[in-house]
Design an enzyme around this catalytic site. Sequence first.
Site, mmCIF file in Angstrom:
data_model
loop_
_atom_site.group_PDB
_atom_site.id
_atom_site.type_symbol
_atom_site.label_atom_id
_atom_site.label_comp_id
_atom_site.label_asym_id
_atom_site.label_seq_id
_atom_site.Cartn_x
_atom_site.Cartn_y
_atom_site.Cartn_z
ATOM 1 N N SER A 1 -36.601 -0.067 -28.970
ATOM 2 C CA SER A 1 -35.179 -0.204 -28.372
ATOM 3 C C SER A 1 -35.146 0.680 -27.044
ATOM 4 C CB SER A 1 -34.312 0.725 -29.521
ATOM 5 O OG SER A 1 -33.153 0.562 -29.181
ATOM 6 N N ALA A 2 -34.606 1.907 -26.830
ATOM 7 C CA ALA A 2 -34.460 2.546 -25.691
ATOM 8 C C ALA A 2 -36.075 2.655 -24.955
ATOM 9 C CB ALA A 2 -33.792 3.671 -25.583
ATOM 10 N N HIS B 1 -32.317 -5.370 -29.913
ATOM 11 C CA HIS B 1 -31.412 -5.478 -30.550
ATOM 12 C C HIS B 1 -30.487 -6.688 -30.390
ATOM 13 C CE1 HIS B 1 -31.288 -1.376 -32.451
ATOM 14 N NE2 HIS B 1 -31.719 -0.903 -31.165
ATOM 15 N N GLY C 1 -32.851 5.504 -28.984
ATOM 16 C CA GLY C 1 -31.846 6.352 -28.855
ATOM 17 C C GLY C 1 -30.898 5.619 -27.578
ATOM 18 N N GLU D 1 -33.280 -7.948 -33.552
ATOM 19 C CA GLU D 1 -33.906 -6.941 -34.619
ATOM 20 C C GLU D 1 -34.756 -7.691 -35.428
ATOM 21 O OE1 GLU D 1 -30.648 -5.040 -36.491
ATOM 22 O OE2 GLU D 1 -30.148 -3.782 -34.547
HETATM 23 CA CA LIG Z 1 -29.449 2.847 -28.375
#
Ligand SMILES: [Ca+2]
Lengths: 247, 247
Positions: free
Chosen positions: B125-126, B162, B92, B198
Amino acid sequence: MDVPRRRLLLISNSTLHGGGYLGHCQQQIKSFLGEKVKRILFVPYALHNQDAYAKTAREKLENVGYGVDSIHEFSDPVEAVRKSEAIFIGGGNTFRLLKALYDKSLIQEIRKRVLEDGIPYMGSSAGSNAATISINTTNDMPIVYPPSLEALGLVPFNINPHYLDPDVNSTHMGETREKRIFEYHEESNTFPVLGLREGSMLLVEGNKATLQGVTGARLFVRGKSPTEHQPGADFSFLLANSNLHNP
Amino acid sequence: MDVPRRRLLLISNSTLHGGGYLGHCQQQIKSFLGEKVKRILFVPYALHNQDAYAKTAREKLENVGYGVDSIHEFSDPVEAVRKSEAIFIGGGNTFRLLKALYDKSLIQEIRKRVLEDGIPYMGSSAGSNAATISINTTNDMPIVYPPSLEALGLVPFNINPHYLDPDVNSTHMGETREKRIFEYHEESNTFPVLGLREGSMLLVEGNKATLQGVTGARLFVRGKSPTEHQPGADFSFLLANSNLHNP
Ligand SMILES: [Ca+2]
Ligand SMILES: [Ca+2]
């Protein structure tokens, strides 16, 4: 409150694809600064190599007819701002720029010169982010930690420079620019965000704001659908104090 | 120093183009958590709608065979961490996530559970940014201001999730991802940055780190040229303390 004397030219990007440094906004710079300004105080803090950056800016702005002093060449940068006729803050990394403005105690002095004394302020990219209420909508990586995300507050809203429309053919799963701005507006007490596409710039004269350039802008207001705006659009409503918060 | 008991699975992205949530890393999750873990503590703080996020994660992870508790449903989140068998921090906005971890006093407790008690930690991700030494190389917008950019420090380097190769056909003038990471390394005392494309993920078991997934990774070390690494690459050298700084 009195009408602020501010005069701002907030540019999305200093270099447009296929053109040279400040090439696409040379005419706007000339008509913005006019004949009265002789020298510009350049602020190169957003880039690591400040000497090289000042050299680039000096060459370009001297061609347009202005003398350039770079703030990093002064022993007392606050004094340099105090004596300046016009300020231009160049792009680079917004976190690095804002941290330097705080570390060198320049925030209050620049605000005073622009809002009270009415000297012209130009910013491009990070320099446009720095002019707004906060750097919450910069695209840059947080490579350093400034003491606050609050910026110069010369206008009561945010800018997203280099605004980029979603690429419908992309398979990349990172957030689109629009999605990132929506995330900002999920937070309470957040400000309007003007997405300035490359080639766009915002001219602010007192309480009047006008979109310049050729590529248009996309405006994001918390709780509303984004809206498209063409060159020439009047954005003065963004300067009203009632738009300061939309909680 | 004793070998840390850490077990980490740091995923670049939770959803790969064309697949569902966690679809591309289901097998890795299963073999990482194994048979002993029954319940996972999910941390949804990086997204605004935590109920919806917990529902998505719960459905997916129950299909793989694990029960899911979401930390936002506990009145005492520190206690929830204290009792957890495994932690999964979802993606997020990294600033929002890190601020929540500080605001809820979770940093020290998560560190203790992972580094001392050896419970498995998954991030995507985060959630992968949060596991590293700092969030200096997140791609996210600074929509909120955390009290520090220092993160959980479960590994002594940074991740760029990413990770995106430069698009040679682009006319956009914003910095490429590589350029942004170079800007980070222009600052002194900055850490190696592992750019996880990714589809990539990093498996850490004690002092051994291995690249998993299919898309490879690009490693950036201050003062050196970036290097390409294929799936299966051994990144254990990034865990050595001597790599903590490269001033
Ligand atoms: Ca993000
Ligand atoms: Ca930039």
